[in-house]
Design a protein around this motif. Structure first.
Motif, PDB file in Angstrom:
ATOM      1  N   UNK A 154       0.773  -1.301  -0.072  1.00 57.57           N
ATOM      2  CA  UNK A 154      -0.074   0.006   0.050  1.00 57.57           C
ATOM      3  C   UNK A 154       0.896   1.304   0.046  1.00 57.57           C
ATOM      4  N   UNK A 155       1.870   1.350   0.769  1.00 62.12           N
ATOM      5  CA  UNK A 155       2.960   2.250   0.866  1.00 62.12           C
ATOM      6  C   UNK A 155       3.552   2.547  -0.686  1.00 62.12           C
ATOM      7  N   UNK A 156       3.713   1.519  -1.303  1.00 66.84           N
ATOM      8  CA  UNK A 156       4.472   1.657  -2.812  1.00 66.84           C
ATOM      9  C   UNK A 156       3.070   2.470  -3.451  1.00 66.84           C
ATOM     10  N   UNK A 157       2.039   1.865  -3.697  1.00 68.36           N
ATOM     11  CA  UNK A 157       0.911   2.512  -4.418  1.00 68.36           C
ATOM     12  C   UNK A 157       0.614   3.889  -3.919  1.00 68.36           C
ATOM     13  N   UNK A 158       0.707   4.247  -2.740  1.00 64.87           N
ATOM     14  CA  UNK A 158       0.449   5.519  -2.482  1.00 64.87           C
ATOM     15  C   UNK A 158       1.561   6.466  -3.004  1.00 64.87           C
ATOM     16  N   UNK A 159       2.686   6.158  -3.000  1.00 63.92           N
ATOM     17  CA  UNK A 159       3.627   6.827  -3.580  1.00 63.92           C
ATOM     18  C   UNK A 159       3.403   7.149  -4.923  1.00 63.92           C
ATOM     19  N   UNK A 160       2.957   6.111  -5.976  1.00 61.99           N
ATOM     20  CA  UNK A 160       2.689   6.403  -7.246  1.00 61.99           C
ATOM     21  C   UNK A 160       1.554   7.289  -7.204  1.00 61.99           C
ATOM     22  N   UNK A 161       0.464   6.809  -6.488  1.00 64.62           N
ATOM     23  CA  UNK A 161      -0.779   7.737  -6.546  1.00 64.62           C
ATOM     24  C   UNK A 161      -0.372   9.340  -6.221  1.00 64.62           C
ATOM     25  N   UNK A 162      -0.002   9.591  -5.342  1.00 64.57           N
ATOM     26  CA  UNK A 162       0.435  10.995  -4.634  1.00 64.57           C
ATOM     27  C   UNK A 162       1.401  11.740  -5.671  1.00 64.57           C
ATOM     28  N   UNK A 163       2.451  11.044  -6.307  1.00 60.18           N
ATOM     29  CA  UNK A 163       3.599  11.622  -6.946  1.00 60.18           C
ATOM     30  C   UNK A 163       2.886  11.923  -8.401  1.00 60.18           C
ATOM     31  N   UNK A 164       2.099  11.004  -8.938  1.00 58.18           N
ATOM     32  CA  UNK A 164       1.201  11.141 -10.277  1.00 58.18           C
ATOM     33  C   UNK A 164       0.225  11.834 -10.213  1.00 58.18           C
ATOM     34  N   UNK A 165      -0.393  11.833  -9.046  1.00 59.15           N
ATOM     35  CA  UNK A 165      -2.085  12.242  -8.892  1.00 59.15           C
ATOM     36  C   UNK A 165      -2.805  11.317  -9.811  1.00 59.15           C
ATOM     37  N   UNK A 166      -2.653  10.100  -9.689  1.00 58.50           N
ATOM     38  CA  UNK A 166      -3.541   9.262 -10.040  1.00 58.50           C
ATOM     39  C   UNK A 166      -4.019   8.029  -9.281  1.00 58.50           C
ATOM     40  N   UNK A 167      -4.756   7.321  -9.747  1.00 58.55           N
ATOM     41  CA  UNK A 167      -5.371   6.156  -8.850  1.00 58.55           C
ATOM     42  C   UNK A 167      -5.842   4.769  -9.871  1.00 58.55           C
ATOM     43  N   UNK A 168      -5.379   3.639  -9.534  1.00 56.79           N
ATOM     44  CA  UNK A 168      -6.005   2.744 -10.085  1.00 56.79           C
ATOM     45  C   UNK A 168      -5.205   2.585 -11.641  1.00 56.79           C
ATOM     46  N   UNK A 169      -5.384   1.448 -12.270  1.00 58.68           N
ATOM     47  CA  UNK A 169      -4.623   1.115 -13.507  1.00 58.68           C
ATOM     48  C   UNK A 169      -5.185   1.942 -14.716  1.00 58.68           C
TER      49      UNK A 169
END
Length: 244
Positions: A154-169
């Motif tokens: 979950x921590x890895x995904x949150x970095x993706x989501x917060x850095x790129x301002x995205x969510x989901x595939x």
């Protein structure tokens, strides 16, 4: 005394092109260092899942760019000094260095063209692996060990989501993930919420940066061709000049 006439004009043109080449080397070095330490890319490329590091293919091209920029600054200074001093030895060395640099740049360009889609594809695959694990963990009750792995994913995904301002595939999974967040099964999407999928954001991020690398390489290649021509003409002019 030194060269005269058209050869003297070429001498100062070569000096000018070398100065531009030296400046271009500085710009490329600066851009490469920025790409290496840009928060968006560095935050993503240091991530790990179960000990597996995020793909670092992007950094290979950036490190090549750093080396090219540094060498360009050295070679540019050598060319400027050789042109002003009208030294056949320095100009010959400068020409040899340009040929080596040009060959390396062509090789790097071919490698970049062959791998232009690899960077985004590898990062998307890495993201999908984390996303699928997170969804699996959220649907099934787990042991204490599973909960620790769930927190890490979950921590890895949150970095993706917060850095790129995205969510989901994609758009569908984005809406699904926002729904699971709202009912308390997960806590992955940015607080503001966004329907943009991470596949699109990852592709845009790395495609734009690889495009910048390609433009820089093209500009440098054009300058290097002119410099090779001018350096050989000047070297021949010095050799045939009656004052030598």
């Amino acid at each position: 005394m030194g060269v005269e006439g058209c050869t003297k004009c070429i001498k100062y043109m070569l000096f000018l092109f070398n100065f531009i080449f030296w400046l271009a080397g500085g710009v490329i070095l600066g851009v490469a260092l920025w790409l290496r330490h840009d928060p968006k890319t560095s935050n993503l490329l240091v991530l790990q899942i179960d000990g597996n590091q995020a793909p670092n293919t992007f950094y290979i091209s950036v490190h090549i760019l750093i080396a090219v920029g540094a060498v360009m600054m050295v070679v540019g200074f050598l060319g400027c000094y050789g042109a002003i001093q009208e030294s056949q030895c320095l100009l010959g060395t400068f020409f040899a260095c340009l040929i080596i640099l040009f060959a390396c740049e062509v090789a790097a360009g071919i490698w970049g063209f062959m791998n232009k889609d690899t960077v985004a594809t590898e990062m998307i695959s890495f993201y999908d692996s984390a996303y699928e694990k997170a969804m699996t963990f959220s649907a099934l009750p787990g042991t204490e060990k599973d909960n620790k792995e769930k927190d890490a994913v979950n921590a890895v995904l949150r970095v993706f989501h917060e850095t790129l301002n995205c969510c989901g595939q994609g758009k569908t999974t984005s809406i699904l993930t926002q729904f699971t967040d709202s009912v308390g099964l997960t806590k992955l999407c940015p607080a503001a919420g966004t329907p943009v999928g991470c596949h699109q954001r990852i592709d845009e991020l790395f495609t734009d940066k690889i495009g910048m690398i390609g433009i820089a390489a093209l500009v440098v290649a054009v300058i290097m061709i002119f410099e090779m021509i001018f350096s050989m003409v000047l070297c021949c002019g010095i050799r045939n000049s009656p004052v030598y």
